[in-house]
Scaffold this motif. Structure first.
Motif, short mmCIF file in Angstrom:
data_model
loop_
_atom_site.label_atom_id
_atom_site.label_comp_id
_atom_site.label_asym_id
_atom_site.label_seq_id
_atom_site.Cartn_x
_atom_site.Cartn_y
_atom_site.Cartn_z
N PRO A 1 2.74 1.13 -5.60
CA PRO A 1 1.56 0.67 -4.78
C PRO A 1 0.47 -0.26 -5.26
O PRO A 1 0.05 0.02 -6.39
CB PRO A 1 1.17 2.14 -4.47
CG PRO A 1 2.02 3.11 -4.87
CD PRO A 1 2.66 2.43 -5.89
N ASP B 1 -3.24 -2.10 -3.56
CA ASP B 1 -4.22 -2.49 -2.51
C ASP B 1 -4.82 -3.89 -2.80
O ASP B 1 -5.51 -3.84 -3.74
CB ASP B 1 -5.06 -1.35 -2.28
CG ASP B 1 -6.20 -1.82 -1.08
OD1 ASP B 1 -5.95 -3.18 -0.51
OD2 ASP B 1 -7.01 -0.87 -1.11
N THR C 1 -8.30 -8.55 2.95
CA THR C 1 -6.77 -8.54 2.87
C THR C 1 -6.02 -9.80 3.01
O THR C 1 -5.62 -10.01 1.69
CB THR C 1 -6.16 -7.47 4.03
OG1 THR C 1 -6.62 -6.15 3.95
CG2 THR C 1 -4.77 -7.45 3.90
N ARG D 1 0.75 -1.20 -0.11
CA ARG D 1 0.01 -0.05 0.03
C ARG D 1 0.99 1.21 0.11
O ARG D 1 0.45 2.22 -0.58
CB ARG D 1 -1.02 -0.23 1.22
CG ARG D 1 -2.00 -1.00 0.94
CD ARG D 1 -3.16 -1.03 2.30
NE ARG D 1 -4.12 -1.95 1.97
CZ ARG D 1 -5.33 -2.06 2.83
NH1 ARG D 1 -5.48 -1.15 3.49
NH2 ARG D 1 -6.15 -2.85 2.55
N ASP D 2 2.04 1.07 0.63
CA ASP D 2 3.13 2.10 0.76
C ASP D 2 4.46 1.60 0.46
O ASP D 2 5.09 0.78 1.21
CB ASP D 2 2.89 2.93 2.13
CG ASP D 2 3.98 3.95 2.17
OD1 ASP D 2 4.66 4.24 1.12
OD2 ASP D 2 4.33 4.55 3.28
#
Length: 281
Positions: free
Chosen positions: A64, A66, A116, A44-45
């Motif tokens: 990045p 997700d 996730t 994500r980062d």
């Protein structure tokens, strides 16, 4: 210092690693790069990967991602494939920890956690398999946990997500074997990955569980002696070189012992109640 030496581009394997910015994901990325291979690292980062990007002169591409966004995963895996023209090793490592008793878990927390830890891994597999099938090779690594075979107080949702990944990994291994694709579920020991800090969401504590929480705090308290994630990397590097890798591999002595003991306990309990089981026909 820029590191560009290593195998020729034709000989370099290409890795795709989710959750590559810290913990096991970063350790695996560093090991692959040190071996002269090429890596697509996502998280994500990805800011924590900037030092590796600069150090390895185009052999690490970070962007990045997700994993809860299926469309983004499909596009991201395709982007990774197009970057170097192939994928060889896909590491499903992205994950988080939901800490709390099952009674305390909200619907939103449960769904976000599974998005996730389970669906993210599923989406990556769905995106990668057609590409690996087309090239006739590839190895999918599912990073699980030694606790996937059963639940434990306060981390039941984490165990549930990893158990679900275990189940689909068994099915996937059977489905893709004829295409030259291998699947291995890693069951690592408790490494110092930051999962219990930066990767944790907690429930609102119910006072009814205060006693159990105190016992768990005593059990898990004290100075952490968890090994550094880099200690797991040589295991993975040896694993991906095997012509016939296992479908499941405990990583770390504690993980091996715990898995063995759990298997033996289940067998003993089944044998104890065999007479009752057989009454069912």
């Amino acid at each position: 210092m820029v590191h560009s030496a290593g195998p020729t581009a034709a000989a370099q394997r290409v890795w795709f690693i989710t959750g590559a910015s810290r913990g096991l994901g970063r350790a695996f990325a560093e090991a692959a790069l040190a071996a002269g291979e090429r890596v697509i690292g996502t998280a994500r980062d990805v800011a924590p990967l900037e030092d590796l990007v600069a150090r390895y002169d185009g052999r690490l591409i970070a962007f990045p991602l997700d994993v809860t966004d299926r469309a983004a995963v499909m596009a991201g895996v395709r982007r990774a494939y197009d970057t170097f023209g192939r994928l060889d090793i896909v590491v499903n490592n992205a994950g988080q920890l939901l800490y709390g008793m099952l009674e305390e878990v909200t619907e939103a927390q449960a769904r976000a956690h599974m998005d996730t830890n389970f669906f993210g891994a599923l989406w990556v597999c769905q995106a990668a398999v057609p590409l690996l099938r087309e090239q006739g090779s590839g190895h999918i690594i599912q990073v699980g946990t030694v606790g996937a075979g059963g639940g434990f107080s306060c981390v039941g949702m984490y165990g549930a997500g990893k158990a679900a990944v275990d189940a689909i990994s068994e099915a996937l291994a059977m489905e893709v074997e004829s295409f030259g694709i291998k699947v291995t579920k890693l069951q690592p020991t408790s490494y110092d990955t930051g999962l219990f800090t930066t990767g944790t969401t907690a429930t609102e504590a119910d006072p009814a569980y205060a006693g159990l929480r105190a016992r768990l705090a005593e059990l898990w308290g004290g100075e952490s002696s968890d090994p550094h994630p880099s200690q797991a990397a040589p295991v993975l590097m040896e694993l991906v070189d095997l012509p016939d890798p296992p479908r499941r591999l405990a990583v770390g002595g504690y993980s091996y012992d715990l898995s063995r003991d759990a298997d033996q306990a289940r067998t003993a309990e089944a044998e104890r109640w065999e007479h009752l089981s057989r009454k069912g026909g």
